[in-house]
Design an enzyme around this catalytic site. Structure first.
Site, PDB file in Angstrom:
ATOM      1  N   GLU A  14       0.862  -1.203  -0.010  1.00  0.00           N
ATOM      2  CA  GLU A  14      -0.097  -0.034  -0.051  1.00  0.00           C
ATOM      3  C   GLU A  14       0.650   1.264  -0.003  1.00  0.00           C
ATOM      4  O   GLU A  14       0.540   2.196  -0.615  1.00  0.00           O
ATOM      5  CB  GLU A  14      -0.943   0.014   1.158  1.00  0.00           C
ATOM      6  N   HIS A  51     -14.750  -1.021   2.200  1.00  0.00           N
ATOM      7  CA  HIS A  51     -14.774  -1.789   3.286  1.00  0.00           C
ATOM      8  C   HIS A  51     -14.571  -0.692   4.290  1.00  0.00           C
ATOM      9  O   HIS A  51     -13.560  -1.118   5.410  1.00  0.00           O
ATOM     10  CB  HIS A  51     -13.790  -2.910   3.305  1.00  0.00           C
ATOM     11  N   ASP A  73     -14.936 -10.707   8.586  1.00  0.00           N
ATOM     12  CA  ASP A  73     -13.317 -10.331   8.689  1.00  0.00           C
ATOM     13  C   ASP A  73     -12.780 -10.045   9.886  1.00  0.00           C
ATOM     14  O   ASP A  73     -11.751 -10.274  10.412  1.00  0.00           O
ATOM     15  CB  ASP A  73     -12.775  -9.533   7.510  1.00  0.00           C
TER      16      ASP A  73
HETATM   17  C1  LIG Z   1      -1.796  -4.769   4.576  1.00  0.00           C
HETATM   18  C2  LIG Z   1      -2.808  -5.877   3.783  1.00  0.00           C
HETATM   19  N1  LIG Z   1      -3.268  -5.681   2.645  1.00  0.00           N
HETATM   20  C3  LIG Z   1      -4.175  -6.099   2.047  1.00  0.00           C
HETATM   21  C4  LIG Z   1      -4.811  -7.358   2.665  1.00  0.00           C
HETATM   22  C5  LIG Z   1      -5.783  -8.363   2.004  1.00  0.00           C
HETATM   23  N2  LIG Z   1      -5.376  -9.451   1.798  1.00  0.00           N
HETATM   24  C6  LIG Z   1      -5.802 -10.533   2.434  1.00  0.00           C
HETATM   25  S1  LIG Z   1      -4.972 -12.159   2.135  1.00  0.00           S
HETATM   26  C7  LIG Z   1      -4.229 -11.248   0.563  1.00  0.00           C
HETATM   27  C8  LIG Z   1      -3.476 -12.002  -0.218  1.00  0.00           C
HETATM   28  C9  LIG Z   1      -2.472 -12.857   0.271  1.00  0.00           C
HETATM   29  O1  LIG Z   1      -1.650 -13.630  -0.590  1.00  0.00           O
HETATM   30  P1  LIG Z   1      -0.632 -14.525   0.165  1.00  0.00           P
HETATM   31  O2  LIG Z   1       0.379 -13.883   1.128  1.00  0.00           O
HETATM   32  O3  LIG Z   1       0.196 -15.198  -1.007  1.00  0.00           O
HETATM   33  O4  LIG Z   1      -1.463 -15.525   0.952  1.00  0.00           O
HETATM   34  P2  LIG Z   1      -1.870 -17.027   0.725  1.00  0.00           P
HETATM   35  O5  LIG Z   1      -1.915 -17.227  -0.599  1.00  0.00           O
HETATM   36  O6  LIG Z   1      -0.995 -17.820   1.426  1.00  0.00           O
HETATM   37  O7  LIG Z   1      -3.171 -16.847   1.071  1.00  0.00           O
HETATM   38  C10 LIG Z   1      -4.637  -9.779   0.603  1.00  0.00           C
HETATM   39  C11 LIG Z   1      -4.218  -8.905  -0.518  1.00  0.00           C
HETATM   40  C12 LIG Z   1      -4.452  -7.434   4.251  1.00  0.00           C
HETATM   41  N3  LIG Z   1      -4.796  -8.696   4.639  1.00  0.00           N
HETATM   42  N4  LIG Z   1      -3.359  -6.847   4.621  1.00  0.00           N
END
Ligand SMILES: Cc1ncc(C[n+]2csc(CCOP(=O)(O)OP(=O)(O)O)c2C)c(N)n1
Ligand SMILES: [Mg+2]
Lengths: 325, 280
Positions: free
Chosen positions: A71, A122, A130
């Site tokens: 971000e 959101h 969540d």
């Molecule tokens: C700071 C932040 N930005 C965005 C999100 C929203 N978000 C939740 S999971 C995710 C994707 C995560 O991908 P990855 O780290 O590869 O996890 P996995 O594939 O193991 O689920 C995002 C963007 C968040 N939780 N925190």
């Protein structure tokens, strides 16, 4: 195809339309803007399916930048794009947009006065399941404290479309807070958003409710119940939280002995604070702030959560009756 | 007070059995909640089970036991995995799993340390766990506490700048009582990690930041156990295990599917999935 839906939507009265999430209205409007204007660019941080910027991404892949889960980098990049004359719309969830990247927003967007549009989805507790880590309850406070920033919280999908078109034409930093859940249409068909201008549904003699976002619909419900008990409650949609519509506020404060603020945000630093700050200096009247009472949210169904935090129409009605005693 | 966990499991077949149970719990709780993150909970299951049941000292009856090893789920959206493990380990009765994401439940959508003892720190906003793990590891060292710290991150999560700030810190302070894991499942929300925002070459990046890097097949118990042993025996630098995994692992129709990142199984999918796990 797009035109047909538009026409049929135009014919339908707002009051007859099915509830729609403000984020969906954002996605649709952004698409239309992209067709009209080549200077619009969009950034997202791996949430484009949820913020609905994915529609724009699909239509204009060369003007869409997925920044990954980063971000802070997204905001800096948006500022850089703005400095080359582009009009960047940067989107992610409100917690991450305002919280994670606050210093970047402060320095490269507000202090540098760049033409960046921060459109966050959101916002509030209606994020639901969540839970607290994803529910932005302090974002308005964070954005409102920054010089040069305009802060807008639309009440329904139609107002959102109007807001997005307006801020695309406005020059300067803007924060727009949108929601996850579907919300009913509350504003009249001929309404057009203008920065800094509230919409007055009616002015009450006993109490006036200054509301923003989803709480506008709730305020209208509460006012209708109160009317049955002989309490004259006015409802005002204060969609621009900064700059406040001071004229409308003064009118409301002069005509009733009580002002209520209602927002899906902490009672600290948001609409309630903005209204209290202005009225205490200019026309002191009792103000009661309805919002999240200095706590974090929690997981749950969004309707349940609204009740849990005392944000239902019934809760509002009780609060008002209590305050009028 | 605070007896160390009775009997760690070192037998590979036993650990695989626990992982199976954990996967079943995950599917059950997500289906019941009709909400939550399926793919990333299943992909990290084998590594997390190996860490908790073969390596970690802890006492579910005394979650604040001083010499406990610490576990931080930096990819907090995989909370169902952590809850399933904690239930299996005896932190709370299995029935509590039915309350995932429900109002006033200790099982919040993302791990909350003030709601559930045994969670070390609240997570859910990505990119923050490794810094906290560093802090814990440093604090433990100051106290001459032999406990170790484990931290699981997502591969998409490593796009956050803070991860690399923490990576520098861990190497700079020679934090060798820390073992980090990247659940390298190749997917995030908007698509494949390499398409959204490339992080390759991951191994070389961590190595360049001064880490001891071990690559494993994140569903191969033997490889995972070996890597955890090596991590424990590595002194003077932090270790990161890059675990090649499959998102949705264990359920064929979830595997490698980006759509099942944040979607719970339907009742019908649940029934099919349970059969696959039992037969798998
Ligand atoms: C700071 C932040 N930005 C965005 C999100 C929203 N978000 C939740 S999971 C995710 C994707 C995560 O991908 P990855 O780290 O590869 O996890 P996995 O594939 O193991 O689920 C995002 C963007 C968040 N939780 N925190
Ligand atoms: Mg991943």
């Amino acid at each position: 195809m797009g035109e047909k839906t538009q026409n049929s939507e135009l014919k339908t009265q707002n009051s007859e339309k099915k509830p729609k999430a403000t984020r969906d209205a954002y996605g649709d409007t952004l698409m239309e803007l992209g067709q009209k204007r080549s200077d619009i660019v969009v950034l997202d941080a791996d949430l484009s399916c949820s913020t609905k910027t994915n529609k724009f991404a699909k239509a204009f892949p060369e003007r869409f930048f997925n920044m990954g889960i980063a971000e802070q980098d997204m905001i800096g990049t948006a500022a850089g794009l703005a400095l080359t004359g582009k009009v960047p719309f940067a989107s992610t969830f409100a917690v991450f947009e305002t919280g994670r990247a606050w210093d970047q927003i402060r320095l490269t967007v507000c202090y540098s006065n760049t033409n960046v549009k921060l459109i966050a989805t959101h916002g509030g507790i209606t994020v639901g399941e969540d839970g607290a880590s994803h529910q932005a309850l302090e974002d308005i406070a964070l954005m409102r404290a920054l010089p040069n920033m305009t802060v807008i919280v639309p009440a329904d999908a139609a107002e959102t479309a109007s807001v997005i078109n307006t801020v695309a034409d406005y020059r300067g930093p803007v924060y727009v807070r949108l929601g996850r859940a579907r919300v009913p249409y509350v504003l009249p068909d001929d309404y057009n958003f203008e920065i800094g201008r509230a919409f007055t549904f009616n002015i009450g003699k006993d109490v006036n409710i200054i509301a923003a976002g989803i709480m506008v619909a709730t305020a209208k419900k509460a006012a209708a119940i109160l009317a049955k008990d002989g309490i004259d409650a006015g409802v005002i949609n204060m969609s621009t939280i900064k700059p406040l519509d001071e004229e409308t506020l003064l009118r409301a404060a002069r005509s009733s002995k009580l002002i209520i603020t209602a927002e899906e945000h902490s009672i600290i630093g948001g609409l309630g604070s903005a209204v209290s700050e202005f009225l205490s200096e200019n026309h002191p009247v009792p103000v009661k702030r309805i919002g999240i009472n200095d706590t974090f949210g929690c997981s749950g169904d969004s309707e349940e959560l609204l009740k849990f935090h005392g944000l239902s129409a019934e809760d509002m009605m009780k609060t008002i009756k209590e305050a009028l005693k | 007070m605070g007896a160390v966990t009775k009997g760690k499991i070192t037998d590979i077949h036993e650990l695989q059995k626990v992982a199976k149970k954990v996967r079943l719990h995950i599917l059950h709780m997500l289906t019941k909640a009709n909400s939550g993150h399926t793919g990333g909970s299943l992909s990290a299951a084998d590594v997390a089970v190996a860490i908790y049941f073969s390596k970690m000292n802890f006492d579910p009856k005394d979650p604040f036991y001083k010499k406990r090893d610490r576990f931080i789920l930096s990819k907090g959206h995989a909370a169902p995995l952590l809850y399933a493990i904690m239930a299996e380990a005896g932190y709370f009765p299995l029935e509590v799993l039915d309350h995932l994401r429900k109002i006033e439940s200790p099982l919040q959508g993302h791990p909350c340390c003030t709601s559930l003892p045994g969670i070390e720190v609240s997570t859910g906003s990505l990119g923050q766990g490794l810094s906290v793990a560093n802090g814990m590891a440093l604090g433990l060292k100051l106290d001459n506490n032999p406990a170790r710290v484990y931290c699981i991150m997502g591969d998409g999560e490593t796009q956050e700048g803070q991860i690399w700030e923490a990576a520098m810190t861990a190497a700079h302070y020679k934090i060798d009582n820390l073992c980090a894991v990247v659940d390298n499942n190749g997917l995030q929300i908007d698509g494949p990690v390499q398409k959204v925002m490339g992080i390759a070459p991951l191994h070389d990046k961590w190595a360049a930041f001064g880490w001891h890097v071990i690559d494993v097949d994140g569903h191969n118990m033997e490889q995972i156990l070996n890597a955890l042993d090596k991590a424990e025996n590595t002194k003077g630098k932090p270790t990161v295990i890059i675990a090649k995994t499959t998102k949705g692992r264990g359920v064929s129709f979830f595997e490698g599917k980006v759509e099942y990142h944040g979607v719970a199984p339907s009742q019908e999918e649940y029934e099919k999935a349970v059969k696959e796990i039992h037969n798998g």
